[in-house]
Design an enzyme around this catalytic site. Structure first.
Site, PDB file in Angstrom:
ATOM      1  N   LYS A 202      -5.662   3.926  -3.369  1.00 24.59           N
ATOM      2  CA  LYS A 202      -5.975   2.885  -2.603  1.00 24.59           C
ATOM      3  C   LYS A 202      -7.756   2.146  -2.683  1.00 24.59           C
ATOM      4  O   LYS A 202      -8.393   2.821  -2.471  1.00 24.59           O
ATOM      5  CB  LYS A 202      -5.853   3.109  -1.087  1.00 24.59           C
ATOM      6  CG  LYS A 202      -6.302   2.068   0.029  1.00 24.59           C
ATOM      7  CD  LYS A 202      -5.722   2.496   1.286  1.00 24.59           C
ATOM      8  CE  LYS A 202      -6.223   1.454   2.320  1.00 24.59           C
ATOM      9  NZ  LYS A 202      -6.062   1.875   3.799  1.00 24.59           N
ATOM     10  N   LYS A 256      -1.995   0.689  -3.880  1.00 26.33           N
ATOM     11  CA  LYS A 256      -2.262  -0.290  -3.086  1.00 26.33           C
ATOM     12  C   LYS A 256      -3.875  -1.222  -3.246  1.00 26.33           C
ATOM     13  O   LYS A 256      -4.713  -0.307  -3.304  1.00 26.33           O
ATOM     14  CB  LYS A 256      -2.325   0.306  -1.410  1.00 26.33           C
ATOM     15  CG  LYS A 256      -2.811  -0.859  -0.488  1.00 26.33           C
ATOM     16  CD  LYS A 256      -2.800  -0.113   0.589  1.00 26.33           C
ATOM     17  CE  LYS A 256      -3.473  -1.171   1.979  1.00 26.33           C
ATOM     18  NZ  LYS A 256      -3.692  -0.126   3.204  1.00 26.33           N
TER      19      LYS A 256
HETATM   20  C1  PBG Z   1      -5.967   1.491   6.923  1.00 26.51           C
HETATM   21  C2  PBG Z   1      -4.882   0.446   6.453  1.00 26.51           C
HETATM   22  C3  PBG Z   1      -5.314  -0.746   5.985  1.00 26.51           C
HETATM   23  C4  PBG Z   1      -4.142  -1.405   5.810  1.00 26.51           C
HETATM   24  C5  PBG Z   1      -3.225  -0.486   5.621  1.00 26.51           C
HETATM   25  N1  PBG Z   1      -3.770   0.785   6.158  1.00 26.51           N
HETATM   26  C6  PBG Z   1      -6.547  -1.561   6.098  1.00 26.51           C
HETATM   27  C7  PBG Z   1      -7.772  -1.047   5.350  1.00 26.51           C
HETATM   28  O1  PBG Z   1      -7.613  -0.125   4.792  1.00 26.51           O
HETATM   29  O2  PBG Z   1      -8.757  -1.463   5.689  1.00 26.51           O
HETATM   30  C8  PBG Z   1      -4.216  -2.926   4.991  1.00 26.51           C
HETATM   31  C9  PBG Z   1      -2.660  -3.436   4.966  1.00 26.51           C
HETATM   32  C10 PBG Z   1      -2.825  -4.763   4.421  1.00 26.51           C
HETATM   33  O3  PBG Z   1      -3.612  -5.474   4.053  1.00 26.51           O
HETATM   34  O4  PBG Z   1      -1.437  -5.375   4.636  1.00 26.51           O
HETATM   35  N2  PBG Z   1      -5.439   1.973   8.072  1.00 26.51           N
END
Ligand code: PBG
Length: 331
Positions: A202, A256
């Protein structure tokens, strides 16, 4: 052999031939729809940055989940927005917190008709918006997410989710050791059957912008670059992250965001053949298309299907997408 003996256009000269040679086929069973839940009744609070998405009260969440069932969608990913946030994210660790209530209600209403996955992270629950508890590194004045203290809380949070009935947990905080800690915690709590979908790879990404309005989870200071990955780092770092998570017991991996990282998707799929791989088609990827479509600059449906197909072709088995319902209707 070459032209004119070979004419690749023969493989596409009419729709029937094109259909016969289609290889990358999307299925709603492999879509997961992210949903946001908050307290209240009859609440469908529109998320401005993500047209067509809402913060839902639990009764409305159940209606959404029913729609997903009737469209044949593979599952839902739940994010909770608590009434009260604090430094540690207590609501996330309470059996009466928003997410525990939501999971229980969906499972009571729909049972095994719907796969319920929960996002295991603290950014929606903390008043500082970071993904765990904070502390200072020795000799520094800068607050950062305290890795090992956060691990204990992630275990508590995941146990709350599975006690409420979650079918799968998905830790998204990029905390070192999170999979191992959760696996041990779940196993000793009697939940050795519950799979972990790890947000293993991520990146710290601008594409999460619209989500932070949806989940009210923007960091109140700084950014997430001390835990989420640097997109300028070598792609082999993604392989290391994935390998560690598998060693610690991850059952599925995720990359992601999706679109700007399809090289990474392909790399992880090839390196870890046989491991189910998910991609998160994140908020920014979705909202960019929505915004352009609203202006008449792009065709939303065609762009959506082309994007989702690209994810699949790159190696994704499972796609988390805000388009799950629209795409399922078209397929
Ligand atoms: C963190 C989380 C995020 C997203 C999913 N889980 C936000 C981040 O890491 O700042 C982002 C998902 C999206 O942008 O659709 N709990």
């Amino acid at each position: 052999m070459s032209f004119p003996t070979v004419r690749l256009r023969r493989l596409r000269y009419n729709p029937l031939v094109r259909h016969l040679v289609q290889d990358t086929i999307l299925s709603p069973k492999q879509f997961i729809l992210p949903l946001f839940v908050r307290s209240g009744k009859n609440v469908r609070q529109p998320i401005n940055s993500m047209p067509g998405n809402f913060q839902l009260s639990i009764d409305e969440l159940i209606n959404e989940a029913k729609k997903c069932v009737s469209l044949g969608i593979g599952g839902i990913m739940l994010f909770g927005i608590p009434d009260v946030k604090d430094a540690v994210g207590s609501d996330a660790m309470s059996d009466t917190g928003i997410i525990a209530q939501a999971v229980r209600a969906v499972k009571d209403a729909l049972g095994d008709k719907i796969l319920v996955i929960t996002d295991v992270c603290f950014c929606e629950y903390t008043n500082h918006g970071h993904c765990g508890v904070l502390s200072k590194h020795r000799g520094s004045d800068i607050l950062d997410v305290d890795n090992d203290a956060t691990l204990e809380n992630l275990v508590k949070q995941s146990l709350v989710h599975v006690r409420a009935g979650a079918d799968m947990v998905a830790p998204s905080g990029m905390i070192d050791g999170m999979i191992g800690a959760m696996r041990t915690g779940l196993d000793s709590g009697g939940f050795s059957h519950i799979p972990i979908m790890s947000y293993a790879v991520k990146y710290a990404s601008a594409f999460y912008g619209p989500f932070r309005e949806a989940a009210e989870s923007a960091p109140q200071f700084g950014d997430r670059r001390s835990y989420q990955m640097d997109f300028t780092a070598s792609a082999s770092q993604a392989v290391r992250e994935a390998a560690l998570d598998l060693q610690e017991g991850a059952d599925m991996l995720m990359v992601k965001p999706a679109l700007a990282y399809l090289d990474i998707v392909r790399l992880i799929k090839e390196r870890f053949e046989g491991v189910p791989l998910a991609v998160y088609n994140v908020s920014g990827e979705f909202s960019m298309v929505k915004a352009a479509a609203e202006r008449g600059w792009i065709d939303e449906q065609r762009t959506m299907l082309e994007s989702l197909t690209a994810m699949k072709r790159a190696g994704a088995d499972i796609i988390l997408t805000y388009w799950a319902k629209e795409a399922a209707r078209l397929l």
